[in-house]
Design a protein around this motif. Sequence first.
Motif, PDB file in Angstrom:
ATOM      1  N   LYS A 165      58.896 -74.476 -34.332  1.00 26.38           N
ATOM      2  CA  LYS A 165      59.928 -75.365 -33.801  1.00 26.38           C
ATOM      3  C   LYS A 165      60.884 -75.759 -34.913  1.00 26.38           C
ATOM      4  O   LYS A 165      60.681 -75.445 -36.079  1.00 26.38           O
ATOM      5  CB  LYS A 165      59.277 -76.620 -33.208  1.00 26.38           C
ATOM      6  CG  LYS A 165      58.256 -76.332 -32.116  1.00 26.38           C
ATOM      7  CD  LYS A 165      57.556 -77.606 -31.680  1.00 26.38           C
ATOM      8  CE  LYS A 165      56.465 -77.309 -30.664  1.00 26.38           C
ATOM      9  NZ  LYS A 165      55.729 -78.534 -30.267  1.00 26.38           N
ATOM     10  N   GLY A 166      61.931 -76.482 -34.556  1.00 22.79           N
ATOM     11  CA  GLY A 166      62.843 -76.992 -35.567  1.00 22.79           C
ATOM     12  C   GLY A 166      64.291 -76.856 -35.168  1.00 22.79           C
ATOM     13  O   GLY A 166      64.627 -76.276 -34.131  1.00 22.79           O
ATOM     14  N   LEU A 185      62.635 -87.639 -33.348  1.00 26.70           N
ATOM     15  CA  LEU A 185      62.723 -86.249 -32.890  1.00 26.70           C
ATOM     16  C   LEU A 185      61.415 -85.504 -33.139  1.00 26.70           C
ATOM     17  O   LEU A 185      60.964 -84.715 -32.308  1.00 26.70           O
ATOM     18  CB  LEU A 185      63.880 -85.535 -33.597  1.00 26.70           C
ATOM     19  CG  LEU A 185      65.282 -85.886 -33.089  1.00 26.70           C
ATOM     20  CD1 LEU A 185      66.341 -85.340 -34.041  1.00 26.70           C
ATOM     21  CD2 LEU A 185      65.507 -85.336 -31.680  1.00 26.70           C
ATOM     22  N   ALA A 186      60.791 -85.758 -34.283  1.00 29.96           N
ATOM     23  CA  ALA A 186      59.517 -85.116 -34.597  1.00 29.96           C
ATOM     24  C   ALA A 186      58.444 -85.503 -33.579  1.00 29.96           C
ATOM     25  O   ALA A 186      57.639 -84.660 -33.151  1.00 29.96           O
ATOM     26  CB  ALA A 186      59.071 -85.488 -36.008  1.00 29.96           C
ATOM     27  N   GLY A 231      65.648 -80.175 -41.978  1.00 28.82           N
ATOM     28  CA  GLY A 231      64.996 -78.876 -42.118  1.00 28.82           C
ATOM     29  C   GLY A 231      63.524 -78.989 -42.459  1.00 28.82           C
ATOM     30  O   GLY A 231      62.677 -78.326 -41.853  1.00 28.82           O
ATOM     31  N   GLU A 232      63.208 -79.835 -43.429  1.00 26.78           N
ATOM     32  CA  GLU A 232      61.833 -79.930 -43.916  1.00 26.78           C
ATOM     33  C   GLU A 232      60.940 -80.766 -43.000  1.00 26.78           C
ATOM     34  O   GLU A 232      59.733 -80.563 -42.957  1.00 26.78           O
ATOM     35  CB  GLU A 232      61.842 -80.537 -45.324  1.00 26.78           C
ATOM     36  CG  GLU A 232      60.769 -79.973 -46.240  1.00 26.78           C
ATOM     37  CD  GLU A 232      61.031 -80.319 -47.689  1.00 26.78           C
ATOM     38  OE1 GLU A 232      61.068 -79.374 -48.514  1.00 26.78           O
ATOM     39  OE2 GLU A 232      61.179 -81.503 -48.016  1.00 26.78           O
ATOM     40  N   PHE A 252      69.990 -75.152 -27.937  1.00 32.07           N
ATOM     41  CA  PHE A 252      70.917 -75.469 -29.020  1.00 32.07           C
ATOM     42  C   PHE A 252      70.090 -75.777 -30.270  1.00 32.07           C
ATOM     43  O   PHE A 252      69.712 -76.913 -30.520  1.00 32.07           O
ATOM     44  CB  PHE A 252      71.781 -76.672 -28.639  1.00 32.07           C
ATOM     45  CG  PHE A 252      72.804 -76.400 -27.578  1.00 32.07           C
ATOM     46  CD1 PHE A 252      74.151 -76.332 -27.911  1.00 32.07           C
ATOM     47  CD2 PHE A 252      72.430 -76.222 -26.261  1.00 32.07           C
ATOM     48  CE1 PHE A 252      75.106 -76.094 -26.930  1.00 32.07           C
ATOM     49  CE2 PHE A 252      73.369 -75.981 -25.274  1.00 32.07           C
ATOM     50  CZ  PHE A 252      74.709 -75.913 -25.608  1.00 32.07           C
ATOM     51  N   LYS A 253      69.811 -74.757 -31.040  1.00 39.58           N
ATOM     52  CA  LYS A 253      68.904 -74.883 -32.194  1.00 39.58           C
ATOM     53  C   LYS A 253      69.633 -75.058 -33.524  1.00 39.58           C
ATOM     54  O   LYS A 253      68.993 -75.223 -34.555  1.00 39.58           O
ATOM     55  CB  LYS A 253      68.003 -73.636 -32.292  1.00 39.58           C
ATOM     56  CG  LYS A 253      67.231 -73.306 -31.021  1.00 39.58           C
ATOM     57  CD  LYS A 253      66.171 -74.350 -30.730  1.00 39.58           C
ATOM     58  CE  LYS A 253      65.314 -73.955 -29.529  1.00 39.58           C
ATOM     59  NZ  LYS A 253      64.314 -74.977 -29.197  1.00 39.58           N
ATOM     60  N   ASN A 254      70.954 -75.010 -33.501  1.00 38.09           N
ATOM     61  CA  ASN A 254      71.739 -75.056 -34.736  1.00 38.09           C
ATOM     62  C   ASN A 254      72.544 -76.346 -34.813  1.00 38.09           C
ATOM     63  O   ASN A 254      73.353 -76.636 -33.921  1.00 38.09           O
ATOM     64  CB  ASN A 254      72.687 -73.857 -34.805  1.00 38.09           C
ATOM     65  CG  ASN A 254      71.932 -72.546 -34.859  1.00 38.09           C
ATOM     66  OD1 ASN A 254      71.333 -72.214 -35.873  1.00 38.09           O
ATOM     67  ND2 ASN A 254      71.932 -71.817 -33.756  1.00 38.09           N
ATOM     68  N   SER A 255      72.306 -77.102 -35.869  1.00 40.23           N
ATOM     69  CA  SER A 255      73.026 -78.348 -36.117  1.00 40.23           C
ATOM     70  C   SER A 255      74.037 -78.107 -37.235  1.00 40.23           C
ATOM     71  O   SER A 255      73.655 -77.873 -38.380  1.00 40.23           O
ATOM     72  CB  SER A 255      72.044 -79.454 -36.516  1.00 40.23           C
ATOM     73  OG  SER A 255      72.715 -80.586 -36.994  1.00 40.23           O
ATOM     74  N   ILE A 256      75.313 -78.160 -36.902  1.00 40.46           N
ATOM     75  CA  ILE A 256      76.367 -77.903 -37.885  1.00 40.46           C
ATOM     76  C   ILE A 256      76.949 -79.235 -38.337  1.00 40.46           C
ATOM     77  O   ILE A 256      77.420 -80.030 -37.515  1.00 40.46           O
ATOM     78  CB  ILE A 256      77.492 -77.029 -37.300  1.00 40.46           C
ATOM     79  CG1 ILE A 256      76.907 -75.801 -36.571  1.00 40.46           C
ATOM     80  CG2 ILE A 256      78.466 -76.619 -38.395  1.00 40.46           C
ATOM     81  CD1 ILE A 256      76.151 -74.850 -37.446  1.00 40.46           C
TER      82      ILE A 256
END
Length: 380
Positions: free
Chosen positions: A262-263, A353-354, A254-255, A230-234
């Motif tokens: 990754k991301g 998270l990082a 994002g940054e 699940f790579k998309n955060s809406i």
Amino acid sequence: MLDRKSFFNNILKTKNFNKINKAFKLLKSDIKSFKIPFLQSFEKNYDFDFDNKIIRKFSKYENIVIIGMGGSILGTKAIYNFFKNNINKKIFFFDNLDKELQINYKKNINPKKTCFIIISKSGNTLETLINLNLVFSKNLLKNKLVIISEIKNSSLMNIADKYNAEVIEYKNFIGGRYSVMSEASMFPTALMNLDINKFKNLNGLLNQKSFVSALLNNVSSINTLNQKGFKNSIILNYDSGLENLSLWYQQLVGESLGKKGKGIMPTISTCPRDHHSLLQLYLDGPKDKFFTFLSRAPKKNDKLQSIINAQCQATVNIFKKKKIPFRHFIFKKNNENELGSIFTFFVLETILLAKLMNVNPYNQPAVEQIKTETKKILLK
């Protein structure tokens, strides 16, 4: 605001909670020993590089023009957008190279009743300097200009000397997307007649069980979802006053996380408008997305907001039935404490998270390459 609705509670049980808890304890230790310097600005005792005298001097102006880019201005936009109905000033933001911005400014702002705040950590941000030079007659800037920048040789420092500007130091240990509690955002916020000290409560929040529980639950859930593809955060935004908070959060994620292949891809969806364009995809498309609902509790007799909130709740109900992973932040108090808490929450969540993704949340090496390449092209 941070209650069980703010948790991802409809996904598989996470198995990494001990690892998250350990990372959190290390983070608290780093904060206590000042190993994450910018988080000092999230403390109540942070020493600003401006005083009440400067605030009073510039508070007399009816209008404020703020020029900056990215994180240096997004925090201020989020705060203004959130409290706009309670602020008796016109505030105009230049945060892009766009002729429409110039046209709207000239139509709506009387320069004689306006002060100007220019924000750039380096003092050499290309877009900021271009906007300053294209839009403003220099004779209007004298004694009405505030520059927030690092104290070093730069284009902005040269302008400060030339036009008798007030200079506020942009601390070198504070990066743009982490500057929301620093001089870059808090000085303009003070001119809005908001209580800047009420935004800050880092130590108090770290000792608040509900805050910590929500933080660890969300970090654990997002990390698990990310590992499962699940790579998309809406971000589903149901209130126009939260639009710029969504943009601030988008940049933060994002940054900070988008490195080393990754991301997480943060995407803003304006609702209920997007019910008629994207909701079909969200409900029945690929299972690679998780969702953050943003809304406000409706005011009494606000029929329009009640309708919007009904649409929001209907979407939440269907997400539950379909077991789509989501969380829901509802602003109820709509004050400085509440907004400051969510700024702090999202910053700490992103740092944790990082750490779990083994990326550096504080740099942006790929962006620097674009800046260098742009300068090469322009100097040809």
